[in-house]
Design an enzyme around this catalytic site. Structure first.
Site, PDB file in Angstrom:
ATOM      1  N   THR A   1       0.845  -1.200   0.000  1.00  0.00           N
ATOM      2  CA  THR A   1       0.000   0.000   0.000  1.00  0.00           C
ATOM      3  C   THR A   1       0.883   1.254   0.000  1.00  0.00           C
ATOM      4  O   THR A   1       0.640   2.204  -0.758  1.00  0.00           O
ATOM      5  CB  THR A   1      -0.957  -0.013   1.213  1.00  0.00           C
ATOM      6  OG1 THR A   1      -1.806  -1.156   1.078  1.00  0.00           O
ATOM      7  CG2 THR A   1      -1.797   1.244   1.286  1.00  0.00           C
TER       8      THR A   1
ATOM      9  N   ASN B   1      -5.823  -9.564  -8.011  1.00  0.00           N
ATOM     10  CA  ASN B   1      -5.934 -10.276  -6.734  1.00  0.00           C
ATOM     11  C   ASN B   1      -7.259 -11.010  -6.555  1.00  0.00           C
ATOM     12  O   ASN B   1      -7.368 -11.906  -5.741  1.00  0.00           O
ATOM     13  CB  ASN B   1      -5.721  -9.316  -5.556  1.00  0.00           C
ATOM     14  CG  ASN B   1      -6.523  -8.055  -5.671  1.00  0.00           C
ATOM     15  OD1 ASN B   1      -6.479  -7.380  -6.700  1.00  0.00           O
ATOM     16  ND2 ASN B   1      -7.278  -7.721  -4.654  1.00  0.00           N
TER      17      ASN B   1
ATOM     18  N   GLN C   1       0.585  -9.688  -6.499  1.00  0.00           N
ATOM     19  CA  GLN C   1       0.134 -11.074  -6.661  1.00  0.00           C
ATOM     20  C   GLN C   1       0.961 -11.824  -7.701  1.00  0.00           C
ATOM     21  O   GLN C   1       0.622 -12.960  -8.047  1.00  0.00           O
ATOM     22  CB  GLN C   1      -1.355 -11.095  -7.055  1.00  0.00           C
ATOM     23  CG  GLN C   1      -2.269 -10.444  -6.044  1.00  0.00           C
ATOM     24  CD  GLN C   1      -2.457 -11.261  -4.757  1.00  0.00           C
ATOM     25  OE1 GLN C   1      -2.112 -12.434  -4.693  1.00  0.00           O
ATOM     26  NE2 GLN C   1      -3.001 -10.628  -3.729  1.00  0.00           N
TER      27      GLN C   1
ATOM     28  N   SER D   1       5.111  -7.036  -2.061  1.00  0.00           N
ATOM     29  CA  SER D   1       4.901  -7.117  -0.619  1.00  0.00           C
ATOM     30  C   SER D   1       5.301  -8.492  -0.095  1.00  0.00           C
ATOM     31  O   SER D   1       5.069  -9.495  -0.767  1.00  0.00           O
ATOM     32  CB  SER D   1       3.401  -6.888  -0.385  1.00  0.00           C
ATOM     33  OG  SER D   1       3.121  -6.774   0.967  1.00  0.00           O
ATOM     34  N   ALA D   2       5.878  -8.549   1.120  1.00  0.00           N
ATOM     35  CA  ALA D   2       6.400  -9.820   1.641  1.00  0.00           C
ATOM     36  C   ALA D   2       5.311 -10.803   2.065  1.00  0.00           C
ATOM     37  O   ALA D   2       5.455 -12.005   1.888  1.00  0.00           O
ATOM     38  CB  ALA D   2       7.313  -9.544   2.837  1.00  0.00           C
ATOM     39  N   HIS D   3       4.196 -10.278   2.611  1.00  0.00           N
ATOM     40  CA  HIS D   3       3.252 -11.226   3.245  1.00  0.00           C
ATOM     41  C   HIS D   3       2.409 -12.007   2.249  1.00  0.00           C
ATOM     42  O   HIS D   3       1.637 -12.878   2.638  1.00  0.00           O
ATOM     43  CB  HIS D   3       2.377 -10.521   4.285  1.00  0.00           C
ATOM     44  CG  HIS D   3       1.302  -9.631   3.762  1.00  0.00           C
ATOM     45  ND1 HIS D   3      -0.028  -9.989   3.784  1.00  0.00           N
ATOM     46  CD2 HIS D   3       1.331  -8.395   3.219  1.00  0.00           C
ATOM     47  CE1 HIS D   3      -0.757  -9.000   3.292  1.00  0.00           C
ATOM     48  NE2 HIS D   3       0.045  -8.020   2.937  1.00  0.00           N
TER      49      HIS D   3
ATOM     50  N   THR E   1      13.582   4.507   9.990  1.00  0.00           N
ATOM     51  CA  THR E   1      14.456   3.368  10.280  1.00  0.00           C
ATOM     52  C   THR E   1      13.911   2.105   9.622  1.00  0.00           C
ATOM     53  O   THR E   1      12.723   1.806   9.742  1.00  0.00           O
ATOM     54  CB  THR E   1      14.557   3.163  11.813  1.00  0.00           C
ATOM     55  OG1 THR E   1      15.059   4.370  12.377  1.00  0.00           O
ATOM     56  CG2 THR E   1      15.484   2.010  12.167  1.00  0.00           C
TER      57      THR E   1
ATOM     58  N   CYS F   1     -17.298  -6.292   3.048  1.00  0.00           N
ATOM     59  CA  CYS F   1     -18.553  -5.938   3.727  1.00  0.00           C
ATOM     60  C   CYS F   1     -18.433  -4.570   4.380  1.00  0.00           C
ATOM     61  O   CYS F   1     -17.480  -4.307   5.087  1.00  0.00           O
ATOM     62  CB  CYS F   1     -18.877  -6.966   4.790  1.00  0.00           C
ATOM     63  SG  CYS F   1     -19.489  -8.473   4.063  1.00  0.00           S
TER      64      CYS F   1
HETATM   65  N1  PLP Z   1      -2.210  -4.760  -4.311  1.00  0.00           N
HETATM   66  C1  PLP Z   1      -2.769  -5.978  -4.414  1.00  0.00           C
HETATM   67  C2  PLP Z   1      -3.059  -6.543  -5.771  1.00  0.00           C
HETATM   68  C3  PLP Z   1      -3.059  -6.715  -3.260  1.00  0.00           C
HETATM   69  O1  PLP Z   1      -3.601  -7.929  -3.367  1.00  0.00           O
HETATM   70  C4  PLP Z   1      -2.760  -6.143  -1.990  1.00  0.00           C
HETATM   71  C5  PLP Z   1      -3.106  -6.854  -0.745  1.00  0.00           C
HETATM   72  O2  PLP Z   1      -4.257  -7.151  -0.486  1.00  0.00           O
HETATM   73  C6  PLP Z   1      -2.170  -4.866  -1.942  1.00  0.00           C
HETATM   74  C7  PLP Z   1      -1.925  -4.215  -3.127  1.00  0.00           C
HETATM   75  C8  PLP Z   1      -1.807  -4.221  -0.631  1.00  0.00           C
HETATM   76  O3  PLP Z   1      -0.683  -4.854  -0.089  1.00  0.00           O
HETATM   77  P1  PLP Z   1      -0.213  -4.620   1.433  1.00  0.00           P
HETATM   78  O4  PLP Z   1      -1.106  -5.477   2.261  1.00  0.00           O
HETATM   79  O5  PLP Z   1       1.209  -5.090   1.479  1.00  0.00           O
HETATM   80  O6  PLP Z   1      -0.344  -3.177   1.726  1.00  0.00           O
END
Ligand code: PLP
Length: 373
Positions: free
Chosen positions: A72, A153, A183, A201-203, A239, A325
């Site tokens: 984000t 996504n 994704q 993004s890592a997660h 940091t 929702c």
């Molecule tokens: N962009 C896409 C396509 C995503 O699927 C997501 C996560 O849901 C994001 C951006 C946002 O990522 P983050 O959770 O690392 O802010």
């Protein structure tokens, strides 16, 4: 009760190797990478080794990787930072994107709209696709930025990034080409030849939450969002999240190393899932045939997707609807809402997201649960 996690587009389970890679930076090696003593130097080394590892897996140079707090932030930095530094700012400057993008893109464009930027939102087809021809037709002399995601996504649809980048650069090499690769990175090969900025993004790849990165092609001008200590080449003060960054690098390394194997595993799961669904009535698959094997969006016709999701949840199977929702009313997700498909499909959709840890038994259990609903 054994549970089945099929919400891997929302987030993924941390890989044990990633946890192990992060651990030293929460205990002994807790230094600030900007400190010049030995503890700081160790932390700096970890950040720079991680940057080099991620860059290697992306096929770019280490100086082109900027760490952030997640995609984000990377997306906000890319969009607001690039248009803020563009030769034409505010009134009249133009952005091209699509209605299938993540909220981080759409809300950034909306915020830029308040500052006088105009955005063209392209409408995807029923499979969520947006073509290079659509992009070409939307470009104008005032266009400063194009933002098209790499993989959707909600549907798993992959976009022809190289072709899109090419038409943009042929029209005007000065237009900044951004892509949300959240994704895609670690799941399919990434070719950034025509791309200036790429967020990830890592997660989403079995790494930790709260850490991400932005690829910034050398020479691309960005106005920082944060001002402060000048970390990350002055583009992102603050940091660095050293443990998170070390975990991110490990997660990226594992995902990229085993990409072909993981993709084959998920393709087999997807095939088994689709074949089970074919035996059920009242089902429509929203994801196009060539979507990534990570994602299958399915509409349960005549039902609410949220009811299917909740019924699966009661059986220990975790999925999500295409719906976000609001406090009471179920609302169709903006991505599904943008597709030229029936309201029945929009309301009845559920997303199944697989990972390398998903097993065939879990797919069988999910199909059995769906048959019993
Ligand atoms: N962009 C896409 C396509 C995503 O699927 C997501 C996560 O849901 C994001 C951006 C946002 O990522 P983050 O959770 O690392 O802010």
């Amino acid at each position: 009760m054994r549970t089945v996690y099929l919400d891997n587009n929302a987030t993924t389970q941390l890989a044990p190797e990633v946890l192990q890679a992060m651990e030293p930076f929460w205990t002994d090696d807790f230094g600030n990478p900007s400190s010049s003593h030995a503890k700081g130097v160790r932390a700096r080394e970890a950040v720079e080794e991680s940057r080099a590892a991620i860059a290697r897996n992306l096929g770019v140079s280490a100086e082109e990787v900027v760490f952030t707090s997640g995609a984000t932030e990377s997306i906000n930095l890319a969009l607001k930072g690039a248009v803020g530094a563009a030769r034409r700012t505010g009134g009249g400057a133009h952005i091209v994107t699509s209605l299938a993008e993540h909220d981080a893109v759409l809300e950034s464009c909306a915020a830029l709209g308040d500052e006088g930027y105009a955005t063209t939102y392209l409408r995807p087809d029923a499979g969520g696709r947006v073509t290079a021809e659509q992009i070409a037709a939307a470009l104008r002399p005032e266009t400063v930025l194009v933002s098209i995601m790499h993989v959707n996504n909600e549907l798993g649809t992959a976009y022809p990034l190289r072709d899109i980048g090419r038409v943009v650069k042929e029209y005007d090499p000065g237009i900044v080409m951004f892509s949300d690769g959240v994704q895609a990175f670690g799941k399919i090969p990434v070719d950034l030849t025509q791309i200036d900025l790429y967020a990830f993004s890592a997660h989403k790849l079995h790494g930790p939450k709260g850490v991400g990165a932005l690829f910034v092609r050398k020479g691309t001008r960005l106005r920082p969002l944060f001002h402060g200590g000048g970390q990350e080449s002055g583009i992102r003060s603050g940091t660095e999240n050293v443990a998170g960054i070390a975990g991110f690098a490990k997660a990226a390394e594992l995902a990229c190393r085993d990409m072909a194997k993981n993709s084959a595993h998920m393709s087999a799961l997807k095939e088994a899932f689709l074949s089970g669904l074919r035996g059920m009535s009242g089902i429509a698959v929203n994801s196009p045939e060539d979507a990534l094997p990570t994602t299958v969006s399915v509409a349960f016709l005549g039902r609410e997707g949220s009811a299917v999701r909740d019924a699966l949840n009661k059986r220990g199977i975790f999925v999500s609807t295409g719906s976000a929702c609001s406090s009471k009313e179920p609302r169709v997700s903006h991505v599904l809402d943008a597709l030229p498909v029936s309201d029945d499909i929009k309301r009845g959709s559920v997303r199944f997201g697989f990972s390398r840890y998903t097993s065939t038994e879990e797919i069988t259990a999910t199909l059995n649960a769906l048959r019993s609903l």
